[in-house]
Write a protein that holds these residues in place. Structure first.
Motif, PDB file in Angstrom:
ATOM      1  N   ALA A   1      57.105  15.213  21.725  1.00 28.74           N
ATOM      2  CA  ALA A   1      58.238  16.140  21.853  1.00 28.74           C
ATOM      3  C   ALA A   1      59.554  15.381  21.962  1.00 28.74           C
ATOM      4  O   ALA A   1      60.539  15.724  21.295  1.00 28.74           O
ATOM      5  CB  ALA A   1      58.040  17.046  23.072  1.00 28.74           C
ATOM      6  N   ARG A   2      59.583  14.341  22.760  1.00 31.52           N
ATOM      7  CA  ARG A   2      60.822  13.552  22.913  1.00 31.52           C
ATOM      8  C   ARG A   2      61.195  12.849  21.620  1.00 31.52           C
ATOM      9  O   ARG A   2      62.379  12.736  21.279  1.00 31.52           O
ATOM     10  CB  ARG A   2      60.666  12.549  24.042  1.00 31.52           C
ATOM     11  CG  ARG A   2      60.662  13.194  25.415  1.00 31.52           C
ATOM     12  CD  ARG A   2      60.693  12.156  26.534  1.00 31.52           C
ATOM     13  NE  ARG A   2      60.442  12.835  27.790  1.00 31.52           N
ATOM     14  CZ  ARG A   2      59.274  12.826  28.437  1.00 31.52           C
ATOM     15  NH1 ARG A   2      58.241  12.157  27.954  1.00 31.52           N
ATOM     16  NH2 ARG A   2      59.133  13.479  29.556  1.00 31.52           N
ATOM     17  N   LYS A   3      60.195  12.376  20.900  1.00 24.48           N
ATOM     18  CA  LYS A   3      60.460  11.728  19.618  1.00 24.48           C
ATOM     19  C   LYS A   3      61.079  12.729  18.651  1.00 24.48           C
ATOM     20  O   LYS A   3      62.016  12.392  17.911  1.00 24.48           O
ATOM     21  CB  LYS A   3      59.158  11.148  19.055  1.00 24.48           C
ATOM     22  CG  LYS A   3      59.336  10.329  17.825  1.00 24.48           C
ATOM     23  CD  LYS A   3      60.043   9.020  18.139  1.00 24.48           C
ATOM     24  CE  LYS A   3      60.033   8.119  16.920  1.00 24.48           C
ATOM     25  NZ  LYS A   3      60.541   6.790  17.222  1.00 24.48           N
ATOM     26  N   ALA A   4      60.586  13.952  18.649  1.00 25.06           N
ATOM     27  CA  ALA A   4      61.157  14.994  17.790  1.00 25.06           C
ATOM     28  C   ALA A   4      62.627  15.187  18.091  1.00 25.06           C
ATOM     29  O   ALA A   4      63.466  15.242  17.179  1.00 25.06           O
ATOM     30  CB  ALA A   4      60.399  16.303  17.978  1.00 25.06           C
ATOM     31  N   ILE A   5      62.968  15.262  19.348  1.00 27.43           N
ATOM     32  CA  ILE A   5      64.356  15.495  19.755  1.00 27.43           C
ATOM     33  C   ILE A   5      65.239  14.318  19.390  1.00 27.43           C
ATOM     34  O   ILE A   5      66.417  14.480  19.048  1.00 27.43           O
ATOM     35  CB  ILE A   5      64.416  15.830  21.256  1.00 27.43           C
ATOM     36  CG1 ILE A   5      63.706  17.173  21.502  1.00 27.43           C
ATOM     37  CG2 ILE A   5      65.858  15.874  21.758  1.00 27.43           C
ATOM     38  CD1 ILE A   5      63.389  17.474  22.940  1.00 27.43           C
ATOM     39  N   SER A   6      64.668  13.119  19.392  1.00 29.15           N
ATOM     40  CA  SER A   6      65.449  11.928  19.030  1.00 29.15           C
ATOM     41  C   SER A   6      65.938  11.998  17.589  1.00 29.15           C
ATOM     42  O   SER A   6      66.892  11.311  17.222  1.00 29.15           O
ATOM     43  CB  SER A   6      64.637  10.644  19.260  1.00 29.15           C
ATOM     44  OG  SER A   6      63.644  10.478  18.244  1.00 29.15           O
TER      45      SER A   6
END
Length: 135
Positions: A126-131
């Motif tokens: 999820a955090r990678k997506a937001i990055s």
């Protein structure tokens, strides 16, 4: 009247692609849900081999994160810390780690929810997506 940013289809597609790439590079079969700030589904993908229940869980993690304006895992921590009243919170059914809010200029504009592997790995995707929005 206040104005706030909104996720576009282009940004949503980019986040979904980056999340998929992160999961596949780690050989994680996950479901990925992206919602707007009201918790309404904008994009979804279930990768090959992911359990069907992860479809529901990922969506609820994203919705919980967007509506609560915080990571969904914060609720899990509160409950595990003894605040059992959160179990009856209305509209928050994904109180497990793996839902992360999307912040733009300090405002929540949506969230990404991931389910299918260990909680920390879900959150990593999820955090990678937001990055993807940072580039």
């Amino acid at each position: 009247m206040k104005h706030k940013p909104q996720l576009t289809q282009l940004e949503t597609d980019r986040m979904l692609r980056v999340a998929r790439d992160e999961a596949q590079s780690n050989q994680w079969a996950v479901s990925i849900a992206i919602v707007d700030d009201g918790g309404h589904l904008l994009a979804f993908e279930r990768l090959d081999g992911c359990a069907p229940i992860a479809t529901y869980i990922a969506t609820e993690k994203a919705r919980t994160s967007a509506l609560g304006r915080r990571e969904s895992g914060a609720y899990e921590s509160m409950i595990n810390g003894g605040r059992h009243a959160f179990l009856s919170a209305p509209m928050l059914q994904g109180m497990l780690e793996g839902g992360v809010p999307v912040l733009v200029d300090g405002q929540v504009v949506g969230a990404v929810g991931v389910s299918g592997v260990m909680a920390a790995q879900d959150a990593q995707v999820a955090r990678k997506a937001i990055s993807a929005l940072e580039s």
